[in-house]
Design an enzyme around this catalytic site. Sequence first.
Site, mmCIF file in Angstrom:
data_model
loop_
_atom_site.group_PDB
_atom_site.id
_atom_site.type_symbol
_atom_site.label_atom_id
_atom_site.label_comp_id
_atom_site.label_asym_id
_atom_site.label_seq_id
_atom_site.Cartn_x
_atom_site.Cartn_y
_atom_site.Cartn_z
ATOM 1 N N LYS A 157 -8.137 14.024 4.789
ATOM 2 C CA LYS A 157 -7.289 12.828 4.772
ATOM 3 C C LYS A 157 -6.278 13.007 5.890
ATOM 4 O O LYS A 157 -6.196 14.075 6.490
ATOM 5 C CB LYS A 157 -6.599 12.664 3.419
ATOM 6 N N THR A 213 -8.521 6.700 -1.749
ATOM 7 C CA THR A 213 -9.848 6.116 -1.932
ATOM 8 C C THR A 213 -10.919 7.168 -1.718
ATOM 9 O O THR A 213 -12.020 7.048 -2.253
ATOM 10 C CB THR A 213 -10.079 4.940 -0.965
ATOM 11 N N LYS A 229 -14.680 8.347 -3.568
ATOM 12 C CA LYS A 229 -15.947 8.669 -2.894
ATOM 13 C C LYS A 229 -16.457 10.024 -3.349
ATOM 14 O O LYS A 229 -17.651 10.209 -3.614
ATOM 15 C CB LYS A 229 -15.757 8.668 -1.373
ATOM 16 N N HIS A 259 0.799 -1.231 0.000
ATOM 17 C CA HIS A 259 0.000 0.000 0.000
ATOM 18 C C HIS A 259 0.826 1.273 0.000
ATOM 19 O O HIS A 259 0.276 2.358 0.171
ATOM 20 C CB HIS A 259 -0.911 0.053 1.221
ATOM 21 N N LYS A 274 0.942 14.624 1.129
ATOM 22 C CA LYS A 274 -0.425 14.903 0.675
ATOM 23 C C LYS A 274 -0.644 16.402 0.433
ATOM 24 O O LYS A 274 -1.642 16.822 -0.126
ATOM 25 C CB LYS A 274 -1.437 14.376 1.683
#
Length: 841
Positions: free
Chosen positions: A572, A683, A687, A379, A578
């Site tokens: 997140k 993910t 959404k 991952h 990020k």
Amino acid sequence: MANANGKAATSLPEKISAKANPEANEATEIAGNIIYHAKYSPHFSPLKFGPEQALYATAESLRDRLIQLWNETYVHFNKVDPKQTYYLSMEYLQGRALTNAIGNLNLQGPYADALRKLGYELEEIAEQEKDAALGNGGLGRLASCFLDSMATLNLPAWGYGLRYRHGLFKQIITKKGQEEIPEDWLEKFSPWEIVRHDVVFPVRFFGKVQINPDGSRKWVGGDVVQALAYDVPIPGYNTKNTISLRLWEAKARAEDLDLFQFNEGEYELAAQLHSRAQQICTVLYPGDATENGKLLRLKQQFFLCSASLQDIISRFHERSTAEGSRKWSDFPSKVAVQMNDTHPTLAIPELMRLLMDDNGLGWDEAWDVTSRTVAYTNHTVLPEALEKWSQSLMWKLLPRHMEIIEEIDKRFVQTIRDTRVDLEDKISSLSILDNNPQKPVVRMANLCVVSSHTVNGVAQLHSDILKAELFADYVSIWPNKFQNKTNGITPRRWLRFCSPELSDIITKWLKTDKWITDLDLLTGLRQFADNEELQSEWASAKTANKKRLAQYIERVTGVSIDPTSLFDIQVKRIHEYKRQLMNILGVIYRFKKLKEMKPEERKKTVPRTVMIGGKAFATYTNAKRIVKLVNDVGDVVNSDPEVNEYLKVVFVPNYNVTVAEMLIPGSELSQHISTAGMEASGTSNMKFALNGCLIIGTLDGANVEIREEVGEENFFLFGATADQVPRLRKEREDGLFKPDPRFEEAKQFVKSGVFGSYDYGPLLDSLEGNTGFGRGDYFLVGYDFPSYMDAQAKVDEAYKDRKGWLKMSILSTAGSGKFSSDRTIAQYAKEIWNIEACPVP
Ligand code: NBG
């Protein structure tokens, strides 16, 4: 608390009589069953029936039905005896279960009516439930979405995890920034879990290896704690199949208490093993800065692996006795073990140990069984997240496993030497043990790759990077071992239940609700993307969701936001890769420009509400500084009378599954802006896209595929690509980077002290200089900033065209079918696990 008639509903209504009725379908019967539980499965004193009592009683009434389906599923699997998958994961982010269970069983109407008879609204009761937050972020939520899909697809599968008493910490925001407080989902109890007192396995730690006269080996001594199973039902959507999430709890036995010492007044000493057992499942991710912390984490991982494998083997044996002896070589045709990242890697040496030391298999036979059974999902490519355990710690805690790992490594290296002379100089990086005398470690990812029959990444780009970089040399040894399984999300929780308004519109236009289990049907919306009627219905659903979100934001932060402004969300985990820092620097620049404008100029701008949420790992200082900066910027911007009509900045506290269910349906733009190549998949991007929210993002992780599916004209792309990143970092090192003036202006503005006296120096320093740890802008915020700002300008332009925006929004939903976790899981089932559906008749 007022009931539907505005009266206080604190006691049980007398008109409806308590009646146990596990099969109740109809509102009055359900109400009777709820009252039955309130009265006869009491957890509170008898007089009060407030929302909390109503929640537990409602959950228990639902559980009756789940237990029935669950037992039927169990019996059916046992009868058919199909190959089953066991998903091993240290994390599950289940969130709340009530709405999901009612929805999957299709009992919304009757439950809502039943509760109304008792004086409550279903939503109000659902809101009482605490999230089961047994995970950190995407990886844990993925595991939970996978369980929903496995159940829905009728697959014979189990989830295995740990029953942490305290899940992921609660985040509160104070003047100091983020503070962590312990999470409390088990403070009272969880109505969903069922303890299986007959499912208990011993798990050993420490001790030593005993060599028997026949040369066989046995792990003896040390501490032995008990793993006790708690099962949580996972109902499939629109099917009887209900599978289990089995969570292990660590306990010591009564006889482990030293009564003599206790009576001598040595209480702590007497209960040593009890307290050591209790530590194992106390918290998710205990700090690992200390040796003790590392040891505890390793114990947790082994505890999960050992208990789960003993359980799996005992299930395999159960059948053996029924049919006469079953062959071990058949094990891999009955059992698939999936390791969710490297956290459950110890499943490999533990299975080897159980097969050899407890069941008498020879090495070759045990290795054949093990390597045909286990598969590994990677991952992340971030080096700090690739687990490496100290060899000395491992020898201490798991001496037998270290012997086995050494042997696996030795044999692997020998095979390379024998068959691949060309790889001779790669052996030191390919081997499992890193014997660097400074710091000898076990490389868990290498152990996984060497031992698994299949290794997969979680989005196409990520899988390609794994093959081209991290695992390139292994690919040359086993070209067919590597696969891609692009992540997915469950459309039940992430559209049907979190946005019933939008769901109803989709069902109406597609003339079917089959999209809920066949998400590709959403492409049927494309033909209506320009239809004004659909657009206006779409807009009203969005508006309703935005209003609901605005109320929530006001309730939790006190900030009032304008539901007609553009809702721009980034939620997140807070991490430098990020790039929440890029987001907030962009906001800062926007604020500065708005301040400089004349009032009539401001009126021409597109009002925006920027929401940022996420938890920072407790010891990750720069991440905490980012949280603080966002909050400080919010304080200044939101109270600026000239600007706050056009810009609001909100830090959404304590981001979790439930908060996501509120934010995502109300979003219009969301940010997925990681440095290319660093976000394995993401993910939440899926959404948001599914909910008709447009994405501003880099070509990273699953963004690449989302953009392909929704159409590039419906995606705000910017930034360097993954293949450019190494060169850009090099150029920076060589002093060739020229910052954009807007970037400099934004940083300067922070340094000027407009946002308060907190010292942002160390955070901003990470963007300065050309090299050095924590410096030199490793994440390329400065490089990508100008193209990011240009893309943001395009967003503003696009938002002004109302119809155009709605069309893009519809097309975004229409193109999201690929990202159903049903698709992902169907691929795992077929291409990795080799299992088939086993629907309960
Ligand atoms: C995370 C990645 C995400 C990805 C999830 C689920 C870890 C180690 N990795 O990009 O960062 O979406 O896994 O695959 O938590």
